[in-house]
Write an enzyme that holds these catalytic residues in place. Structure first.
Site, PDB file in Angstrom:
ATOM      1  N   TYR A 142       8.768 -13.091  -1.128  1.00 41.97           N
ATOM      2  CA  TYR A 142       7.927 -13.506   0.006  1.00 41.97           C
ATOM      3  C   TYR A 142       8.384 -14.842   0.597  1.00 41.97           C
ATOM      4  O   TYR A 142       8.076 -15.156   1.745  1.00 41.97           O
ATOM      5  CB  TYR A 142       6.457 -13.611  -0.413  1.00 41.97           C
ATOM      6  CG  TYR A 142       5.802 -12.283  -0.735  1.00 41.97           C
ATOM      7  CD1 TYR A 142       6.411 -11.079  -0.424  1.00 41.97           C
ATOM      8  CD2 TYR A 142       4.555 -12.233  -1.343  1.00 41.97           C
ATOM      9  CE1 TYR A 142       5.817  -9.869  -0.725  1.00 41.97           C
ATOM     10  CE2 TYR A 142       3.947 -11.028  -1.645  1.00 41.97           C
ATOM     11  CZ  TYR A 142       4.589  -9.846  -1.334  1.00 41.97           C
ATOM     12  OH  TYR A 142       3.992  -8.645  -1.628  1.00 41.97           O
ATOM     13  N   ASP A 220       8.025   0.110 -12.155  1.00 38.07           N
ATOM     14  CA  ASP A 220       7.635   1.493 -11.833  1.00 38.07           C
ATOM     15  C   ASP A 220       6.869   2.114 -12.991  1.00 38.07           C
ATOM     16  O   ASP A 220       5.844   2.777 -12.801  1.00 38.07           O
ATOM     17  CB  ASP A 220       8.856   2.342 -11.435  1.00 38.07           C
ATOM     18  CG  ASP A 220      10.088   2.084 -12.284  1.00 38.07           C
ATOM     19  OD1 ASP A 220      10.083   1.117 -13.072  1.00 38.07           O
ATOM     20  OD2 ASP A 220      11.055   2.855 -12.175  1.00 38.07           O
ATOM     21  N   ASP A 244       1.443  -8.618  -6.620  1.00 40.22           N
ATOM     22  CA  ASP A 244       0.597  -8.314  -5.472  1.00 40.22           C
ATOM     23  C   ASP A 244       0.127  -6.857  -5.555  1.00 40.22           C
ATOM     24  O   ASP A 244      -1.058  -6.545  -5.430  1.00 40.22           O
ATOM     25  CB  ASP A 244       1.440  -8.534  -4.194  1.00 40.22           C
ATOM     26  CG  ASP A 244       0.614  -8.564  -2.935  1.00 40.22           C
ATOM     27  OD1 ASP A 244      -0.617  -8.412  -3.037  1.00 40.22           O
ATOM     28  OD2 ASP A 244       1.193  -8.726  -1.849  1.00 40.22           O
ATOM     29  N   ASP A 248      -3.738  -5.332  -7.322  1.00 40.27           N
ATOM     30  CA  ASP A 248      -4.656  -4.524  -6.520  1.00 40.27           C
ATOM     31  C   ASP A 248      -4.942  -3.189  -7.201  1.00 40.27           C
ATOM     32  O   ASP A 248      -6.084  -2.722  -7.246  1.00 40.27           O
ATOM     33  CB  ASP A 248      -4.073  -4.263  -5.122  1.00 40.27           C
ATOM     34  CG  ASP A 248      -4.616  -5.242  -4.099  1.00 40.27           C
ATOM     35  OD1 ASP A 248      -5.009  -6.357  -4.520  1.00 40.27           O
ATOM     36  OD2 ASP A 248      -4.653  -4.903  -2.902  1.00 40.27           O
TER      37      ASP A 248
END
Ligand code: NAD
Length: 355
Positions: A142, A220, A244, A248
């Site tokens: 990011y 993964d 991130d 969630d």
């Protein structure tokens, strides 16, 4: 008596309603735990724009440096959505996190036994889940340079420095010491050099924490394991982009956005807030669930102020209120005995916490 200065940012939408309940709970434990909380209010987001014209006033930046921890509700709403990006409430929050130097995001995913039916997964899979995702917040893809969006190609760069990995690894190991002493570091070391680098440094730092059981997992597989058998995790340590996504996914194991707290910490003062936003659709109706914010003050007591007993007191009070069947509207479909308002839920938890 211990004395703590708490910066309070109520924000927009349901922010003021839920923060008031969290403060009610802090005040309720004050006498029994012999702690005094001294509050200072600061403006951020839409409320700051309305009062000062900018989403992050200088007074807020300076003010949060003088307190021991910051309690934050939520910001944003349709009223400010048409403003230019740098003047919108969200940019105030990003600016505040930057100004506070917070590099670690702590996101617990807890499934309360009483709300096991609220999850979209089967009760036997989620019952007893208690995970802490420790996400690196200021490095990785990011923020990496170079980055560019050209006409024919675009690129971002995933960079981690030794210092960045070391400090986030230490946060994860320290937290694991207060929990089940297991850390799973998530990366993509089979493909990315930066991930192998991450893995090597985590191994190095682990030498300082011999009591902790460390494992590594590719991202993964971690995504799959979170859904398949989430109970296998205690602390998940990971970088910015993987964290991130995984935090969630992990938070949804609990089934309701109104229940989960979070913390952003770093070298200085930490920011403690619910994971949800300002919920403008239900603001002012007295129906918001204050539990995520009340759980955020529990995190504040545990991780910023070292007040473990007070934090446990609040955690138990939340569990008791759910066990007794008290539910706000968002979770009323799950074994409710009585549907209560935001302030009633705050008072019930405050009452249990003070006993
Ligand atoms: P949201 O989290 O505010 O709301 C999503 C849904 O969940 C809504 O239906 C809302 O009513 C419900 N909900 C959220 N919190 C609840 C609670 N405590 N109790 C009961 N129901 C609850 O997300 P959104 O609708 O995408 O965003 C609304 C505003 O919040 C936007 O302006 C967004 O930018 C902002 N936002 C702020 C933060 C923050 O301040 N950290 C985070 C996310 C979104």
């Amino acid at each position: 008596m211990r004395n703590y200065k708490i910066g309070v940012i109520k924000g927009d939408g349901i922010g003021p309603e839920i923060v008031d309940e969290a403060m009610k709970v802090l005040d309720a434990i004050s006498a029994v735990e012999d702690i005094n909380f001294e509050y200072s209010d600061f403006l951020l987001g839409g409320a700051a724009i309305d009062a000062t014209g900018v989403p992050l006033p200088e007074e807020t930046i300076q003010g949060v440096r003088r307190v021991d921890a910051v309690l934050f509700g939520a910001i944003g709403g349709p009223k400010w959505d048409s403003l230019e990006r740098h003047l919108r409430p969200e940019s105030g929050l990003l600016g505040l996190r930057k100004a506070m130097g917070t590099f670690a995001n702590l996101r617990p995913a807890i499934v309360y036994d009483e709300l096991v039916n609220a999850s979209t997964l089967k009760p036997k899979v989620v019952s007893g889940v208690d995970i802490m995702v420790v996400r690196e917040l200021t490095g990785g893809i990011y923020f990496g340079q170079p980055r560019e969006q050209g006409k024919d190609k675009a690129f971002n760069t995933m960079v981690y420095s030794k210092t960045e990995v070391e400090r986030i690894a230490r946060v994860a190991f320290e937290i694991a010491m207060k929990r089940d002493k297991r850390v799973c570091s998530v990366d993509k070391a089979n493909v990315l050099e930066v991930s192998q680098f991450w893995r090597d440094i985590v191994e190095e730092i682990h030498k300082d924490y011999p009591e902790i059981e460390l494992s590594h997992m590719y991202v993964d597989n971690a995504a799959m394991q979170l859904i398949r058998e989430p109970k296998q995790f205690d602390v998940i340590l990971t970088g910015n982009i993987f964290g991130d996504i995984l935090s969630d996914a992990a938070s949804m194991l609990s089934g309701s956005i109104g229940l989960l707290p979070s913390a952003s910490t770093g070298e200085g003062v930490g920011l403690f807030e619910p994971i949800h936003g300002s919920a403008p659709d239900i603001a002012g109706q007295g129906i918001a669930n204050p539990i995520a914010t009340i759980a955020s003050v529990s995190m504040m007591l545990r991780y910023a102020l070292g007040e473990e007993s007070a934090a446990n007191r609040i955690d138990s009070a939340i569990k008791k209120s759910l066990a007794e069947g008290y539910r706000t509207g968002d979770i009323s479909a799950f074994d409710a005995k009585e549907v209560v308002s935001t302030t009633e839920m705050g008072s019930i938890i405050a009452n249990y916490a003070s006993k």
